[in-house]
Structures are given as C-alpha cells and as structure tokens.
Design an enzyme around this catalytic site. Structure first.
Site, PDB file in Angstrom:
ATOM      1  N   LYS A  53       0.792  -1.205   0.000  1.00 29.97           N
ATOM      2  CA  LYS A  53       0.000   0.000   0.000  1.00 29.97           C
ATOM      3  C   LYS A  53       0.836   1.272   0.000  1.00 29.97           C
ATOM      4  O   LYS A  53       0.362   2.335  -0.377  1.00 29.97           O
ATOM      5  CB  LYS A  53      -0.892  -0.001   1.252  1.00 29.97           C
ATOM      6  CG  LYS A  53      -1.880  -1.144   1.276  1.00 29.97           C
ATOM      7  CD  LYS A  53      -2.830  -1.087   2.464  1.00 29.97           C
ATOM      8  CE  LYS A  53      -2.188  -1.572   3.722  1.00 29.97           C
ATOM      9  NZ  LYS A  53      -3.167  -1.769   4.849  1.00 29.97           N
ATOM     10  N   ASP A  91       7.515   2.906  -2.675  1.00 34.60           N
ATOM     11  CA  ASP A  91       7.780   4.045  -1.803  1.00 34.60           C
ATOM     12  C   ASP A  91       9.177   3.943  -1.198  1.00 34.60           C
ATOM     13  O   ASP A  91       9.891   4.925  -1.100  1.00 34.60           O
ATOM     14  CB  ASP A  91       6.713   4.172  -0.702  1.00 34.60           C
ATOM     15  CG  ASP A  91       6.487   2.870   0.038  1.00 34.60           C
ATOM     16  OD1 ASP A  91       6.859   1.796  -0.495  1.00 34.60           O
ATOM     17  OD2 ASP A  91       5.944   2.893   1.156  1.00 34.60           O
ATOM     18  N   ASP A  98      14.077  -1.143   1.462  1.00 35.41           N
ATOM     19  CA  ASP A  98      14.750  -1.281   2.745  1.00 35.41           C
ATOM     20  C   ASP A  98      15.663  -2.519   2.655  1.00 35.41           C
ATOM     21  O   ASP A  98      16.784  -2.431   2.168  1.00 35.41           O
ATOM     22  CB  ASP A  98      13.663  -1.402   3.817  1.00 35.41           C
ATOM     23  CG  ASP A  98      14.209  -1.356   5.218  1.00 35.41           C
ATOM     24  OD1 ASP A  98      14.025  -0.350   5.892  1.00 35.41           O
ATOM     25  OD2 ASP A  98      14.838  -2.343   5.645  1.00 35.41           O
ATOM     26  N   LYS A 116      17.052   2.931   1.409  1.00 32.60           N
ATOM     27  CA  LYS A 116      17.801   2.915   2.661  1.00 32.60           C
ATOM     28  C   LYS A 116      18.882   1.829   2.551  1.00 32.60           C
ATOM     29  O   LYS A 116      18.722   0.711   3.037  1.00 32.60           O
ATOM     30  CB  LYS A 116      16.837   2.593   3.806  1.00 32.60           C
ATOM     31  CG  LYS A 116      17.207   3.182   5.144  1.00 32.60           C
ATOM     32  CD  LYS A 116      16.312   2.615   6.228  1.00 32.60           C
ATOM     33  CE  LYS A 116      15.099   3.454   6.495  1.00 32.60           C
ATOM     34  NZ  LYS A 116      14.313   2.940   7.652  1.00 32.60           N
ATOM     35  N   ARG A 120      -0.029   7.522   7.409  1.00 33.83           N
ATOM     36  CA  ARG A 120       0.173   7.473   5.957  1.00 33.83           C
ATOM     37  C   ARG A 120      -0.207   8.773   5.262  1.00 33.83           C
ATOM     38  O   ARG A 120       0.306   9.104   4.195  1.00 33.83           O
ATOM     39  CB  ARG A 120      -0.670   6.347   5.332  1.00 33.83           C
ATOM     40  CG  ARG A 120      -0.211   4.938   5.663  1.00 33.83           C
ATOM     41  CD  ARG A 120      -0.909   3.940   4.745  1.00 33.83           C
ATOM     42  NE  ARG A 120      -0.842   2.564   5.200  1.00 33.83           N
ATOM     43  CZ  ARG A 120       0.118   1.699   4.891  1.00 33.83           C
ATOM     44  NH1 ARG A 120       1.114   2.083   4.128  1.00 33.83           N
ATOM     45  NH2 ARG A 120       0.082   0.459   5.340  1.00 33.83           N
TER      46      ARG A 120
HETATM   47  C1  PRP Z   1       7.013  -1.527   2.891  1.00 36.17           C
HETATM   48  C2  PRP Z   1       7.238  -0.645   1.683  1.00 36.17           C
HETATM   49  C3  PRP Z   1       7.935  -1.547   0.685  1.00 36.17           C
HETATM   50  C4  PRP Z   1       8.628  -2.557   1.574  1.00 36.17           C
HETATM   51  C5  PRP Z   1      10.097  -2.338   1.538  1.00 36.17           C
HETATM   52  O1  PRP Z   1       5.848  -2.282   2.706  1.00 36.17           O
HETATM   53  O2  PRP Z   1       6.035  -0.140   1.187  1.00 36.17           O
HETATM   54  O3  PRP Z   1       7.006  -2.183  -0.170  1.00 36.17           O
HETATM   55  O4  PRP Z   1       8.136  -2.374   2.902  1.00 36.17           O
HETATM   56  O5  PRP Z   1      10.738  -3.160   2.465  1.00 36.17           O
HETATM   57  P1  PRP Z   1      11.832  -4.223   2.081  1.00 36.17           P
HETATM   58  O6  PRP Z   1      12.768  -3.613   1.086  1.00 36.17           O
HETATM   59  O7  PRP Z   1      12.520  -4.496   3.407  1.00 36.17           O
HETATM   60  O8  PRP Z   1      11.166  -5.451   1.563  1.00 36.17           O
HETATM   61  P2  PRP Z   1       5.074  -2.994   3.911  1.00 36.17           P
HETATM   62  O9  PRP Z   1       5.375  -4.465   3.892  1.00 36.17           O
HETATM   63  O10 PRP Z   1       5.345  -2.275   5.195  1.00 36.17           O
HETATM   64  O11 PRP Z   1       3.576  -2.811   3.476  1.00 36.17           O
HETATM   65  P3  PRP Z   1       2.781  -1.455   3.149  1.00 36.17           P
HETATM   66  O12 PRP Z   1       3.347  -0.908   1.868  1.00 36.17           O
HETATM   67  O13 PRP Z   1       1.383  -1.921   2.995  1.00 36.17           O
HETATM   68  O14 PRP Z   1       2.947  -0.508   4.308  1.00 36.17           O
END
Ligand code: PRP
Length: 190
Positions: free
Chosen positions: A48, A109, A112, A140, A174
């Site tokens: 999302k 977005d 990580d 990051k 958000r």
């Molecule tokens: C977050 C973000 C990325 C992902 C990145 O999603 O939106 O899609 O984490 O993290 P990574 O590189 O460690 O895999 P999240 O799983 O928190 O879901 P959301 O987008 O619904 O908040």
C-alpha cells in the site's frame, strides 16, 4: 540532499518535505518520460505504501508528456504490524492485468532490505514481462540484505524510522504530506 545522522533526529521531525518530494518527482519524471518515449508503459504500484507517490508520479509523467500508460497495482506485505521484515513477502492482492509482453515501470515508496522489490520483479519476469524499470521514492541502503536497487531513486536516506507520504507505523501516519521521523528512531531496521 544532505541528511543528518540518525541520532540527530527526533520523532516528528520532517525528514523530507512535501515540496522537496514534488521537485524530485518532477525531475525524475522527465528522465522516465525520455526513457519510455514512444512506448506503451504499464505502471504498477506496489501497495500500500506507494499510493501517494503513484498519484504524484503519474500526474508528473503526464505533465512531462507521457500519455501512453496503463495504471495498475498489486499489494505486497512483508512487515504487517512488525518493524522487522519477515523476509518473505506475500502477495495480498493480485494485479488486474496480464503483464506478458509489457514494458513495466514498478513504483515503490521505499527499498529497505530489498526483499519486496526482488519478490515483485521475479514474479513479473516469471509471468513474461518484456522489460521492467523500477522507481523508488526512498532507498535505505544501510539496511539492504538483497543486492538490489531501483533504476530511479528519489532520496537515499539514513537508517531512521519514517512515516508519512504513504508510509505507516502500524497503519498510522500514511496521510501526512511530508515524510517525518516516526515514533521510534535509529535502532529499527526499516
Ligand atoms: C514496505 C514498503 C515496501 C517494503 C520495503 O511495505 O512499502 O514495499 O516495505 O521493504 P523491504 O525492502 O525491506 O522489503 P510494507 O510491507 O510495510 O507494506 P505497506 O506498503 O502496505 O505498508
């Protein structure tokens, strides 16, 4: 853009303002338009978190002259209510379009650990995507566990917990137009 060290931030501080985000999106949109010029592009948001940057990016792409595009999304989650990646992203909502033979721009977005982006790219290639370019508003690199990065990156940020502009802390925050420091700073791996 120069950032401070994680220890110098406190919860609520603005890391990147809405205006700075918009300027960056405009600049990158021109590059993306040049690359995709003359091609039909399928833009896929990784939900999302990317819903806000998707809207602004697509608007900026239109202003840059990229009209031949299809918009879609899929939902992936690896964190749930946790702050540590499960390392096993799961597809929560399917894409509504056959990606076979398509030129794709994937919109994230944040990158990580990199598990999510790798998971999505592998999945789209498996389904026959012709080409995939990736955009992530934030990266990051200090947290990376998978050797991957986006083709287009807005901001390379330090290891601070952030929320706003689509990003959440357990679904909170958000809607903030700025990206701010979340309630936990520095020690969290996201
Ligand atoms: C977050 C973000 C990325 C992902 C990145 O999603 O939106 O899609 O984490 O993290 P990574 O590189 O460690 O895999 P999240 O799983 O928190 O879901 P959301 O987008 O619904 O908040």
């Amino acid at each position: 853009m120069q950032f401070k060290t994680p220890e110098e931030y406190k919860p609520g501080d603005i890391l990147i303002s809405h205006g700075e985000i918009q300027m960056k999106i405009q600049t990158i949109s021109s590059e993306i338009e040049s690359y995709f010029h003359g091609k039909n592009v399928l833009i896929i948001g990784v939900m999302k978190g990317s819903f806000m940057v998707m809207a602004d990016l697509i608007r900026a792409l239109h202003e840059a002259g990229l009209y031949d595009l299809t918009v879609s999304a899929l939902t992936v989650s690896s964190y749930g209510s946790q702050t540590v990646s499960s390392k096993r992203p799961t597809l929560k909502h399917e894409i509504d379009i056959d990606v076979k033979g398509r030129h794709i721009l994937l919109v994230e977005d944040i990158i990580d650990t990199g598990y999510t982006l790798k998971f999505v790219i592998d999945e789209l290639l498996l389904r026959g995507a012709l080409s995939i370019k990736t955009f992530s508003l934030l990266s990051k690199p200090s947290r990376r566990e998978v050797n991957i990065d986006a083709d287009y990156i807005g901001f390379v940020i330090p290891n601070v917990w952030i929320q706003g502009y689509g990003l959440d802390t357990d679904e909170w925050g958000r809607g903030n137009p700025d990206i701010i420091i979340g309630p936990i700073v520095g020690t969290i791996d996201k």
